[in-house]
Design a protein around this motif. Structure first.
Motif, PDB file in Angstrom:
ATOM      1  N   GLN A   1       0.568  -0.968  -0.186  1.00  0.00           N
ATOM      2  CA  GLN A   1      -0.414   0.100   0.090  1.00  0.00           C
ATOM      3  C   GLN A   1       0.626   0.844   0.145  1.00  0.00           C
ATOM      4  OE1 GLN A   1      -3.097  -0.430  -0.726  1.00  0.00           O
ATOM      5  NE2 GLN A   1      -2.861  -2.877  -0.731  1.00  0.00           N
ATOM      6  N   ALA A   2       0.188   1.933  -0.585  1.00  0.00           N
ATOM      7  CA  ALA A   2       1.349   3.476  -0.838  1.00  0.00           C
ATOM      8  C   ALA A   2       1.699   4.432   0.362  1.00  0.00           C
ATOM      9  CB  ALA A   2       0.414   4.301  -1.794  1.00  0.00           C
ATOM     10  N   ASN A   3       0.239   4.097   1.323  1.00  0.00           N
ATOM     11  CA  ASN A   3       0.197   4.611   2.457  1.00  0.00           C
ATOM     12  C   ASN A   3      -0.913   3.493   3.892  1.00  0.00           C
ATOM     13  OD1 ASN A   3       0.502   6.667   4.836  1.00  0.00           O
ATOM     14  ND2 ASN A   3      -1.082   8.073   3.480  1.00  0.00           N
TER      15      ASN A   3
ATOM     16  N   THR B   1      -1.307   3.917   6.676  1.00  0.00           N
ATOM     17  CA  THR B   1      -1.583   4.778   7.783  1.00  0.00           C
ATOM     18  C   THR B   1      -2.870   5.644   8.160  1.00  0.00           C
ATOM     19  OG1 THR B   1      -0.010   6.784   7.662  1.00  0.00           O
ATOM     20  CG2 THR B   1       0.544   5.317   8.979  1.00  0.00           C
ATOM     21  N   ASP B   2      -2.957   4.628   6.156  1.00  0.00           N
ATOM     22  CA  ASP B   2      -4.196   5.640   5.742  1.00  0.00           C
ATOM     23  C   ASP B   2      -4.974   4.274   5.414  1.00  0.00           C
ATOM     24  OD1 ASP B   2      -7.171   7.395   4.947  1.00  0.00           O
ATOM     25  OD2 ASP B   2      -5.630   8.012   3.040  1.00  0.00           O
TER      26      ASP B   2
ATOM     27  N   LYS C   1      -8.461   4.263   3.703  1.00  0.00           N
ATOM     28  CA  LYS C   1      -9.181   5.165   2.907  1.00  0.00           C
ATOM     29  C   LYS C   1      -7.994   4.799   1.252  1.00  0.00           C
ATOM     30  CE  LYS C   1     -11.485   7.594   6.183  1.00  0.00           C
ATOM     31  NZ  LYS C   1     -11.956   9.298   6.026  1.00  0.00           N
ATOM     32  N   SER C   2      -6.997   5.168   0.915  1.00  0.00           N
ATOM     33  CA  SER C   2      -5.783   5.069   0.422  1.00  0.00           C
ATOM     34  C   SER C   2      -5.958   3.634   0.443  1.00  0.00           C
ATOM     35  CB  SER C   2      -4.802   5.815   0.451  1.00  0.00           C
ATOM     36  OG  SER C   2      -3.793   5.167   1.440  1.00  0.00           O
ATOM     37  N   TRP C   3      -5.835   2.676   0.467  1.00  0.00           N
ATOM     38  CA  TRP C   3      -5.707   1.560   0.259  1.00  0.00           C
ATOM     39  C   TRP C   3      -6.761   1.304  -0.809  1.00  0.00           C
ATOM     40  CZ3 TRP C   3      -6.221  -1.294   5.732  1.00  0.00           C
ATOM     41  CH2 TRP C   3      -5.361  -0.186   6.150  1.00  0.00           C
ATOM     42  N   LYS C   4      -5.817   0.005  -1.830  1.00  0.00           N
ATOM     43  CA  LYS C   4      -6.003  -0.097  -3.056  1.00  0.00           C
ATOM     44  C   LYS C   4      -6.159  -1.996  -3.259  1.00  0.00           C
ATOM     45  CE  LYS C   4      -4.220   3.605  -5.815  1.00  0.00           C
ATOM     46  NZ  LYS C   4      -2.621   4.078  -6.470  1.00  0.00           N
TER      47      LYS C   4
END
Length: 191
Positions: A139-141, A143-144, A146-149
């Motif tokens: 995952q790019a971030n 800790t977030d 909502k940003s998970w793909k």
């Protein structure tokens, strides 16, 4: 006599073979063997994780042959190096044209191979690495949430760090008469 170990090995091999039948049918329709790429750290500091590879692969090949499936397994060594793991994954996809990638043994190997497979749109099954570093590493971030793909081509199965803590704490409590989980954990963390 069928032992639990024999039964589980048979079920696992049968499940994988049944699940891979779609790919083997497609490959055999072209008159080709289904190609499976397998990446693990056979050398370098993480090589101990790959000690059982030959045994597992021999069992898989025997089960596939017994089912009459034409499957070729191409094994590559990550050399315990994440950059090398990504390189050999790319080579298996582009040069060897694998239909499926298997990767095992620590996030240093599983993460770059999974990332490569996602980018190249090749199905990938990953194992022998705790799910947390595998998932968060993709995952790019981390800790977030909502940003998970979602993953489109990667599948991971293995225990998590919480399982290790629970098992080892229980083992310590069992080995230390009169201990509680809390005291066993404190004893372990101060040793």
């Amino acid at each position: 006599m069928v032992t639990r170990r024999t039964f589980i090995k048979g079920v696992a091999a049968s499940g994988f073979i049944a699940g891979s039948s779609v790919w083997t049918v497609a490959a055999s329709a072209k008159g080709q063997a289904m190609k499976i790429g397998y990446v693990s750290p056979k050398s370098g500091p993480l090589a101990a994780f790959a000690e059982a590879d030959a045994y597992a692969l021999d069992g898989f090949k025997a089960a596939a042959k017994a089912q009459g499936l034409d499957i070729e397994v191409i094994v590559k060594d990550s050399q315990s190096n994440p950059n090398r793991a990504a390189e050999v994954a790319k080579d298996l996809i582009v040069q060897s044209k694998v239909n499926l990638m298997l990767v095992a043994s620590t996030p240093e190997t599983t993460n770059p191979v999974t990332t490569t497979c996602e980018a190249e749109e090749v199905p990938c099954i990953s194992t022998v690495a705790p799910w947390q570093p595998w998932f968060i590493g993709q995952q790019a971030n981390p800790t977030d949430p909502k940003s998970w793909k979602p993953f489109n081509y990667a599948y991971h199965f293995f225990w998590g760090l919480e399982d290790v803590i629970a098992v080892y704490t229980l083992m310590m409590v069992t080995a230390m008469p009169g201990a509680t989980r809390r005291s066993a954990f404190r004893q372990c963390s101060t040793s």
